[in-house]
Design a protein around this motif. Structure first.
Motif, PDB file in Angstrom:
ATOM      1  N   VAL A 182      42.986  46.131  38.574  1.00 40.37           N
ATOM      2  CA  VAL A 182      44.263  45.481  38.273  1.00 40.37           C
ATOM      3  C   VAL A 182      44.182  43.988  38.584  1.00 40.37           C
ATOM      4  O   VAL A 182      44.661  43.141  37.806  1.00 40.37           O
ATOM      5  CB  VAL A 182      45.406  46.138  39.080  1.00 40.37           C
ATOM      6  CG1 VAL A 182      46.717  45.373  38.893  1.00 40.37           C
ATOM      7  CG2 VAL A 182      45.573  47.594  38.664  1.00 40.37           C
ATOM      8  N   LEU A 183      43.576  43.652  39.726  1.00 40.47           N
ATOM      9  CA  LEU A 183      43.435  42.240  40.095  1.00 40.47           C
ATOM     10  C   LEU A 183      42.574  41.492  39.088  1.00 40.47           C
ATOM     11  O   LEU A 183      42.915  40.377  38.665  1.00 40.47           O
ATOM     12  CB  LEU A 183      42.839  42.120  41.500  1.00 40.47           C
ATOM     13  CG  LEU A 183      42.604  40.689  42.001  1.00 40.47           C
ATOM     14  CD1 LEU A 183      43.915  39.937  42.119  1.00 40.47           C
ATOM     15  CD2 LEU A 183      41.870  40.694  43.336  1.00 40.47           C
ATOM     16  N   TRP A 184      41.449  42.091  38.682  1.00 40.38           N
ATOM     17  CA  TRP A 184      40.567  41.428  37.707  1.00 40.38           C
ATOM     18  C   TRP A 184      41.303  41.189  36.389  1.00 40.38           C
ATOM     19  O   TRP A 184      41.188  40.121  35.788  1.00 40.38           O
ATOM     20  CB  TRP A 184      39.321  42.278  37.455  1.00 40.38           C
ATOM     21  CG  TRP A 184      38.329  42.339  38.561  1.00 40.38           C
ATOM     22  CD1 TRP A 184      37.672  43.439  39.019  1.00 40.38           C
ATOM     23  CD2 TRP A 184      37.851  41.245  39.361  1.00 40.38           C
ATOM     24  NE1 TRP A 184      36.836  43.119  40.052  1.00 40.38           N
ATOM     25  CE2 TRP A 184      36.919  41.770  40.279  1.00 40.38           C
ATOM     26  CE3 TRP A 184      38.135  39.888  39.405  1.00 40.38           C
ATOM     27  CZ2 TRP A 184      36.270  40.983  41.222  1.00 40.38           C
ATOM     28  CZ3 TRP A 184      37.483  39.091  40.347  1.00 40.38           C
ATOM     29  CH2 TRP A 184      36.572  39.641  41.232  1.00 40.38           C
ATOM     30  N   ILE A 185      42.020  42.198  35.920  1.00 39.30           N
ATOM     31  CA  ILE A 185      42.747  42.061  34.649  1.00 39.30           C
ATOM     32  C   ILE A 185      43.807  40.967  34.762  1.00 39.30           C
ATOM     33  O   ILE A 185      43.964  40.136  33.857  1.00 39.30           O
ATOM     34  CB  ILE A 185      43.379  43.409  34.252  1.00 39.30           C
ATOM     35  CG1 ILE A 185      42.284  44.417  33.906  1.00 39.30           C
ATOM     36  CG2 ILE A 185      44.325  43.233  33.065  1.00 39.30           C
ATOM     37  CD1 ILE A 185      42.789  45.818  33.687  1.00 39.30           C
ATOM     38  N   PHE A 186      44.514  40.947  35.872  1.00 39.84           N
ATOM     39  CA  PHE A 186      45.550  39.929  36.061  1.00 39.84           C
ATOM     40  C   PHE A 186      44.949  38.524  36.062  1.00 39.84           C
ATOM     41  O   PHE A 186      45.466  37.611  35.398  1.00 39.84           O
ATOM     42  CB  PHE A 186      46.282  40.187  37.379  1.00 39.84           C
ATOM     43  CG  PHE A 186      47.262  39.100  37.741  1.00 39.84           C
ATOM     44  CD1 PHE A 186      48.495  39.011  37.116  1.00 39.84           C
ATOM     45  CD2 PHE A 186      46.937  38.142  38.703  1.00 39.84           C
ATOM     46  CE1 PHE A 186      49.385  38.004  37.439  1.00 39.84           C
ATOM     47  CE2 PHE A 186      47.816  37.128  39.031  1.00 39.84           C
ATOM     48  CZ  PHE A 186      49.057  37.065  38.397  1.00 39.84           C
ATOM     49  N   LEU A 187      43.850  38.330  36.805  1.00 38.70           N
ATOM     50  CA  LEU A 187      43.222  37.004  36.870  1.00 38.70           C
ATOM     51  C   LEU A 187      42.671  36.589  35.515  1.00 38.70           C
ATOM     52  O   LEU A 187      42.791  35.423  35.105  1.00 38.70           O
ATOM     53  CB  LEU A 187      42.109  37.002  37.924  1.00 38.70           C
ATOM     54  CG  LEU A 187      42.547  37.165  39.379  1.00 38.70           C
ATOM     55  CD1 LEU A 187      41.333  37.232  40.303  1.00 38.70           C
ATOM     56  CD2 LEU A 187      43.464  36.023  39.803  1.00 38.70           C
ATOM     57  N   ALA A 188      42.059  37.536  34.774  1.00 48.45           N
ATOM     58  CA  ALA A 188      41.501  37.214  33.455  1.00 48.45           C
ATOM     59  C   ALA A 188      42.607  36.829  32.487  1.00 48.45           C
ATOM     60  O   ALA A 188      42.483  35.842  31.735  1.00 48.45           O
ATOM     61  CB  ALA A 188      40.704  38.400  32.926  1.00 48.45           C
ATOM     62  N   LEU A 189      43.707  37.585  32.481  1.00 45.60           N
ATOM     63  CA  LEU A 189      44.815  37.272  31.578  1.00 45.60           C
ATOM     64  C   LEU A 189      45.467  35.943  31.947  1.00 45.60           C
ATOM     65  O   LEU A 189      45.868  35.169  31.059  1.00 45.60           O
ATOM     66  CB  LEU A 189      45.847  38.401  31.614  1.00 45.60           C
ATOM     67  CG  LEU A 189      45.403  39.739  31.003  1.00 45.60           C
ATOM     68  CD1 LEU A 189      46.498  40.785  31.166  1.00 45.60           C
ATOM     69  CD2 LEU A 189      45.042  39.565  29.529  1.00 45.60           C
ATOM     70  N   ALA A 190      45.589  35.680  33.243  1.00 42.96           N
ATOM     71  CA  ALA A 190      46.181  34.409  33.677  1.00 42.96           C
ATOM     72  C   ALA A 190      45.337  33.230  33.206  1.00 42.96           C
ATOM     73  O   ALA A 190      45.876  32.199  32.772  1.00 42.96           O
ATOM     74  CB  ALA A 190      46.322  34.392  35.199  1.00 42.96           C
ATOM     75  N   ALA A 191      43.995  33.380  33.266  1.00 45.98           N
ATOM     76  CA  ALA A 191      43.122  32.294  32.806  1.00 45.98           C
ATOM     77  C   ALA A 191      43.206  32.128  31.288  1.00 45.98           C
ATOM     78  O   ALA A 191      43.336  31.010  30.779  1.00 45.98           O
ATOM     79  CB  ALA A 191      41.684  32.578  33.233  1.00 45.98           C
ATOM     80  N   LEU A 192      43.150  33.231  30.550  1.00 40.19           N
ATOM     81  CA  LEU A 192      43.194  33.157  29.089  1.00 40.19           C
ATOM     82  C   LEU A 192      44.534  32.611  28.593  1.00 40.19           C
ATOM     83  O   LEU A 192      44.582  31.876  27.589  1.00 40.19           O
ATOM     84  CB  LEU A 192      42.950  34.544  28.494  1.00 40.19           C
ATOM     85  CG  LEU A 192      41.528  35.091  28.649  1.00 40.19           C
ATOM     86  CD1 LEU A 192      41.451  36.534  28.166  1.00 40.19           C
ATOM     87  CD2 LEU A 192      40.518  34.225  27.894  1.00 40.19           C
ATOM     88  N   ALA A 193      45.610  32.930  29.297  1.00 40.75           N
ATOM     89  CA  ALA A 193      46.919  32.437  28.871  1.00 40.75           C
ATOM     90  C   ALA A 193      47.036  30.927  28.997  1.00 40.75           C
ATOM     91  O   ALA A 193      47.830  30.295  28.286  1.00 40.75           O
ATOM     92  CB  ALA A 193      48.016  33.118  29.709  1.00 40.75           C
ATOM     93  N   ARG A 194      46.255  30.342  29.879  1.00 39.73           N
ATOM     94  CA  ARG A 194      46.311  28.893  30.090  1.00 39.73           C
ATOM     95  C   ARG A 194      45.391  28.107  29.161  1.00 39.73           C
ATOM     96  O   ARG A 194      45.517  26.893  29.057  1.00 39.73           O
ATOM     97  CB  ARG A 194      45.938  28.577  31.541  1.00 39.73           C
ATOM     98  CG  ARG A 194      46.944  29.042  32.569  1.00 39.73           C
ATOM     99  CD  ARG A 194      48.242  28.289  32.454  1.00 39.73           C
ATOM    100  NE  ARG A 194      48.036  26.844  32.572  1.00 39.73           N
ATOM    101  CZ  ARG A 194      48.967  25.929  32.368  1.00 39.73           C
ATOM    102  NH1 ARG A 194      50.186  26.309  32.020  1.00 39.73           N
ATOM    103  NH2 ARG A 194      48.706  24.646  32.497  1.00 39.73           N
ATOM    104  N   VAL A 195      44.465  28.795  28.492  1.00 45.39           N
ATOM    105  CA  VAL A 195      43.497  28.090  27.645  1.00 45.39           C
ATOM    106  C   VAL A 195      44.167  27.238  26.576  1.00 45.39           C
ATOM    107  O   VAL A 195      43.804  26.061  26.394  1.00 45.39           O
ATOM    108  CB  VAL A 195      42.513  29.104  27.016  1.00 45.39           C
ATOM    109  CG1 VAL A 195      41.659  28.427  25.943  1.00 45.39           C
ATOM    110  CG2 VAL A 195      41.616  29.693  28.092  1.00 45.39           C
TER     111      VAL A 195
END
Length: 433
Positions: free
Chosen positions: A43-56
């Motif tokens: 869950v943590l990995w998915i959250f961090l990955a989505l947070a990074a991709l959303a900022r691109v």
């Protein structure tokens, strides 16, 4: 008239610190509750990955990332070369003396070990358990830095992230080279006398070179006095014990360093792949170097209370290295100040120091005095010359931005993909410690 001072950097949010603490806490659950760890970590990995991709799509510094890409790649190549040299040296310092020497050689006296043992008797059992707990390891420090570098997407850290990564890896490579040179210069006996037998299948006897130049003079006081007086290896050892020499072609020069045996495989590379850490690669600690560089990067790039927590984790790692007899106290002490000094010396690759955000303004600041003097002297040719220097600086910046915009559709995604590939490579190479 003096140019105005540059603006102060904006206050950073606390999101990165919370993410770092969450990562360490959730990963520690593997020792306390493996079931909860297996649920929460994805869950943590998915959250961090989505947070990074959303900022691109909203990231505004791709041109700076573009300019930093070549130093970043060059730093990776340099670090891989340094790691290869270190891996060869790690096996060499154990193999050269032979397994028999390691079995019979007692560890060095270490005051740090004595102090920790004494504290175990004085401190409450809860604190002793906390000091012994495997809270953080090598891969945690690497992940903390990766989180730090990716946080440029959220403007929590000064761009470019590739510049920060280049500084981290370049500093790491220099530190690894200095470390390999240090532990190969004087070979310390391992704090774990059984280590060599468990990790290496090297010959039991020492290398022929040491049979002549070291073994006759290692403990006999009279022989040591005599070799100092004569300044030559005067003992006739006869014919030295021979060595197994496989056909490694152009890499055969490594045989004297790696000292292979017939049971270890046909290639030199297979020997290095089988190694799970070293035994005599002691001064200074490679794990502590990674920890200190991560703490230095975190302190400079992000700061705040979370940087104090990272330094507490560094101290925890240091005492565990000594307490578990992976290193002597001196190995950790030297790694700490070497890491700090090396990081201070590599600010030319990336720095969080408050400077002019615009390169043209920085250039104008340098020529301000000459420009004012040329205006006072009514020297219009000099004024034009100085302004052309500013224009050339602008053209260079525009060229970089133009190239980044030209490839703007794919460049952000290529950067994210490349960075993730580096992350996977780092975790693969450090999976065995």
């Amino acid at each position: 008239m003096r140019l105005p001072a540059p603006p102060r950097p904006t206050t950073k949010n606390a999101g990165l610190g919370v993410a770092a603490i969450s990562y360490i806490a959730i990963d520690y659950l593997r020792h306390v509750s493996p079931a909860w760890h297996s649920r929460l970590m994805p869950v943590l990995w998915i959250f961090l990955a989505l947070a990074a991709l959303a900022r691109v799509p909203y990231y505004r510094h791709w041109s700076e990332e573009f300019r930093s890409l070549i130093p970043f790649v060059a730093s990776i190549v340099f670090m891989l070369a340094a790691l290869l040299y270190e891996a060869i040296s790690v096996r060499s310092v154990t193999a050269v003396l032979g397994l028999q020497w390691h079995r019979n050689q007692p560890p060095l006296p270490d005051s740090g070990q004595w102090i920790l043992l004494a504290l175990n008797e004085k401190l409450p059992s809860a604190i002793v358990a906390l000091l012994r707990a495997p809270i953080i390891g090598l891969h945690h420090y690497l992940m903390l830095f990766i989180m730090l570098a990716f946080s440029v997407l959220c403007d929590s850290v000064k761009a470019p992230g590739f510049g920060l990564g280049a500084r981290y890896m370049f500093t790491m490579a220099i530190g690894r080279l200095l470390r390999a040179i240090s532990f190969a210069s004087t070979i310390f006996p391992s704090p774990r006398p059984w280590c060599a037998d468990g990790r290496f299948r090297v010959p039991a006897h020492p290398h022929p070179w040491l049979q002549k130049y070291y073994i006759p003079y290692q403990s006999d006081h009279i022989a040591i006095r005599q070799v100092i007086r004569l300044d030559e290896a005067y003992v006739d050892i006869g014919k030295p014990v021979g060595e197994y020499r496989p056909n490694w072609g152009a890499m055969s020069f490594l045989i004297d360093f790696l000292r292979p045996t017939a049971s270890e495989g046909p290639t030199w590379y297979s020997l290095l792949k089988k190694a799970e850490g070293g035994c005599n690669d002691l001064i200074y600690s490679g794990h502590m170097l990674v920890a200190v560089l991560t703490a230095m990067a975190w302190t400079e790039a992000y700061g705040g209370y979370s940087s104090a927590l990272v330094w507490l984790l560094v101290a925890h790692s240091a005492q565990r290295e000594v307490q578990e007899r992976h290193h002597y106290s001196v190995d950790c002490v030297v790694a700490i100040y070497v890491g700090i000094l090396l990081w201070k010396m590599t600010g030319f690759l990336w720095s969080n120091t408050v400077t002019y955000s615009d390169r043209r303004l920085a250039k104008l600041k340098k020529i301000e005095g000459r420009l004012i003097q040329a205006s006072k002297d009514s020297n219009m040719d000099k004024v034009r010359e100085l302004l052309k220097q500013l224009e050339s600086s602008d053209e260079e910046s525009t060229f970089s931005k133009g190239r980044a915009n030209k490839y703007g559709r794919w460049f952000p995604f290529a950067v994210i993909g490349f960075a993730l590939a580096v992350v996977l490579l780092a975790f693969t190479l450090t999976s065995d410690g």
